[in-house]
Scaffold this motif. Structure first.
Motif, short mmCIF file in Angstrom:
data_model
loop_
_atom_site.label_atom_id
_atom_site.label_comp_id
_atom_site.label_asym_id
_atom_site.label_seq_id
_atom_site.Cartn_x
_atom_site.Cartn_y
_atom_site.Cartn_z
N SER A 49 25.79 2.79 23.09
CA SER A 49 24.46 2.94 22.48
C SER A 49 24.26 2.10 21.23
N ASP A 50 25.32 1.75 20.53
CA ASP A 50 25.20 0.93 19.31
C ASP A 50 25.52 -0.54 19.56
N PHE A 51 25.58 -0.95 20.82
CA PHE A 51 25.87 -2.35 21.13
C PHE A 51 24.69 -3.24 20.76
N ASP A 52 24.98 -4.45 20.30
CA ASP A 52 23.92 -5.42 20.06
C ASP A 52 23.43 -5.96 21.40
N ALA A 57 24.02 -6.78 27.24
CA ALA A 57 23.83 -7.63 28.42
C ALA A 57 25.11 -7.87 29.20
N SER A 58 26.26 -7.77 28.52
CA SER A 58 27.52 -8.14 29.17
C SER A 58 28.45 -6.97 29.44
N VAL A 118 27.35 -2.98 17.31
CA VAL A 118 28.65 -3.42 17.80
C VAL A 118 28.47 -4.76 18.50
N SER A 119 29.19 -5.78 18.00
CA SER A 119 29.08 -7.12 18.57
C SER A 119 30.37 -7.58 19.22
#
Length: 124
Positions: A49-52, A57-58, A118-119
């Motif tokens: 949920s905190d992904f950039d 996308a990946s 999160v990146s």
């Protein structure tokens, strides 16, 4: 074992700092802990949920479940988060989440951008 890593270091922005201060405003320790806590609970949607945008996308919830399955296959059942430390790296904050399993420990590096997203996610 390599996990998901989706950040472009050549275009990284500087860390966010409060006015007149030198400490980052984003709590990377809490972001890292929440990602690992969600995986340990089996809450795969929350773990992403905190992904950039690039990570979203990946990397999907099924991939996070597979990653956690690899960790527990290698190290046994998850016991606890022993420590979380934060390091600076390339304009990002690196939350090093030290996890204890039945048969050993594993550091999960959660790379956090200046917006608190999160990146990147790596196993150390």
């Amino acid at each position: 074992l390599v996990a998901m890593a989706c950040r472009n270091e050549s275009t990284s922005a500087p860390e966010a700092t409060p006015a007149g201060g030198s400490e980052p405003t984003v709590d990377a320790k809490e972001v890292g802990r929440s990602v690992v806590d969600a995986m340990a609970r089996g809450d795969w949607a929350a773990s992403t949920s905190d992904f950039d945008g690039t990570m979203q996308a990946s990397t999907n919830a099924a991939q996070m479940q597979a990653l956690w399955g690899q960790l527990t296959t290698m190290h046994g059942a998850f016991k606890e988060i022993q420590d979380v430390r934060v390091e600076a790296g390339g304009g990002y904050q690196l939350a090093m989440v030290e996890c204890a399993f039945e048969q050993g420990t594993q550091v999960v590096q959660v790379t956090v951008d200046t917006a608190g997203k999160v990146s990147g996610l790596f196993l150390r």
